[in-house]
Design an enzyme around this catalytic site. Structure first.
Site, PDB file in Angstrom:
ATOM      1  N   HIS A 126       0.655  -1.125  -0.027  1.00 56.80           N
ATOM      2  CA  HIS A 126      -0.293   0.101   0.038  1.00 56.80           C
ATOM      3  C   HIS A 126       0.646   0.926  -0.318  1.00 56.80           C
ATOM      4  CE1 HIS A 126      -3.713  -2.017   0.750  1.00 56.80           C
ATOM      5  NE2 HIS A 126      -3.605  -2.627   2.042  1.00 56.80           N
ATOM      6  N   ASP A 163      -2.603 -10.553  -2.208  1.00 58.57           N
ATOM      7  CA  ASP A 163      -3.099  -9.971  -1.274  1.00 58.57           C
ATOM      8  C   ASP A 163      -5.278  -9.832  -1.498  1.00 58.57           C
ATOM      9  OD1 ASP A 163      -1.986  -8.668   1.397  1.00 58.57           O
ATOM     10  OD2 ASP A 163      -4.468  -8.413   1.196  1.00 58.57           O
ATOM     11  N   ASP A 244      -4.459 -12.968   3.387  1.00 56.78           N
ATOM     12  CA  ASP A 244      -5.352 -12.215   4.284  1.00 56.78           C
ATOM     13  C   ASP A 244      -6.590 -12.664   3.243  1.00 56.78           C
ATOM     14  OD1 ASP A 244      -4.988 -10.222   2.319  1.00 56.78           O
ATOM     15  OD2 ASP A 244      -4.531  -8.770   3.742  1.00 56.78           O
TER      16      ASP A 244
HETATM   17 ZN   LIG Z   1      -3.680  -7.674   2.636  1.00 57.99          ZN
END
Ligand SMILES: [Zn+2]
Length: 307
Positions: A126, A163, A244
């Site tokens: 990110h 992800d 995740d």
């Molecule tokens: Zn994540």
């Protein structure tokens, strides 16, 4: 096949609040599972160096990098944004996390190993050119990819992000660089709320609806990624390995199983073997159910080692 496992004790010293999901226990769970499953014996364990200032500045805005060094607290914490905190040990962990990917790239491109996994935190995908975000300080995989471009003159690197969250940082860093193909499968809508329609030719979006299972995940990869990857003919495949998207994860609502992680790892490894002598560097991102993450990393590495 030989697989490197890169990490550093500093990555476990970066501690947020006691109940924070991005915890040192994530790395502990991975290592415990690898030891219990006797896979650690087959991995070439290496301690990460710190990324250098030059390596960070090649990926991030130098003023941003300087501000991270300047703001690193000696006690208490500093909030880089609403959810990205620096504690006293965060800078060291972040430097080692990016440094691990640089070293993994060196080991793979110098043929010391076939592939490598970086067990690092804080995560990176990110973090944008000049902004920390979503628990991420430096964009570890981007720092490693930039090193592969600059130090080895690679012309085609594919970064595949599995992800649950879109890797906005990696996309923003490479969207104008045709030498990098960036593909991300992610739950949509969900943080960081990307525009799934906005795209450059070297960017692939694979948004998945809440509740999507392996079937939808695999269909997206077959339809949107594998043909693009075959056409691109990567010289190195890098994976933003977030776990995740697994059904057990508390932060996402996708429903992947371990066998889906095995499936995608095997397909990417097959493509790497066809085009780049199996060269692959995988980097831990998210994954907040520690048991599920440990099991999934074990399965991911089992494929990478060929055991
Ligand atoms: Zn994540």
């Amino acid at each position: 096949m030989t697989t490197a496992y890169l990490t550093h004790p500093a990555c476990e010293e970066h501690k947020l609040a006691d109940d924070h999901p991005e915890s040192p226990q994530r790395l502990e769970a991975i290592q415990n599972r690898l030891i219990a499953g006797q896979l650690m014996d087959f991995l070439r364990w290496r301690e990460a160096d710190s990324a250098t200032l030059a390596q960070l500045n090649a990926t991030h805005c130098p003023e941003y990098v300087a501000s991270i060094f300047a703001r690193a607290p000696e006690e208490g914490h500093v909030a880089l944004d609403d959810e990205t905190l620096m504690m006293p040990n965060t800078l060291e962990a972040a430097l080692r996390a990016s440094g691990a990917v640089v070293k993994a790239v060196d080991m793979v491109l110098q043929d010391e190993v076939n592939n490598a996994f970086c067990a690092v935190r804080p995560p990176g995908h990110h973090a944008e050119y000049d902004k920390a975000m979503g628990f991420c300080v430096f964009n570890n995989i981007a720092v490693g990819a930039r090193h592969a471009l600059d130090a080895y003159g690679l012309e085609r690197i594919a970064i595949i992000d599995i992800d649950c969250h879109h890797g906005n940082g990696t996309e923003s860093i490479f969207e104008s660089d045709a030498r990098v193909l960036y593909a991300s499968s992610y739950q949509y809508p969900l943080f960081p709320y990307p525009d799934p329609g906005a795209s450059h030719d070297n960017i692939v979006h694979m948004p998945l609806e809440k509740g999507a299972k392996g079937e939808e995940f695999r269909a997206a990869y077959k339809r949107d990624l594998f043909p693009a990857l075959e056409a691109f003919k990567p010289q190195l495949i890098m994976i933003s390995a977030g776990f995740d998207a697994l059904a057990e994860d508390p932060m996402g609502q996708l429903r992947l199983k371990e066998e889906d992680i095995v499936w995608v790892t095997q397909h990417l490894l097959d493509i790497a073997e066809r085009y780049c002598e199996g060269r692959m560097v995988s980097v831990l991102e998210g994954g907040y159910n520690t048991d599920a993450t440990g099991r999934a990393v074990f399965s991911h590495l089992k494929v990478m080692t060929g055991l």
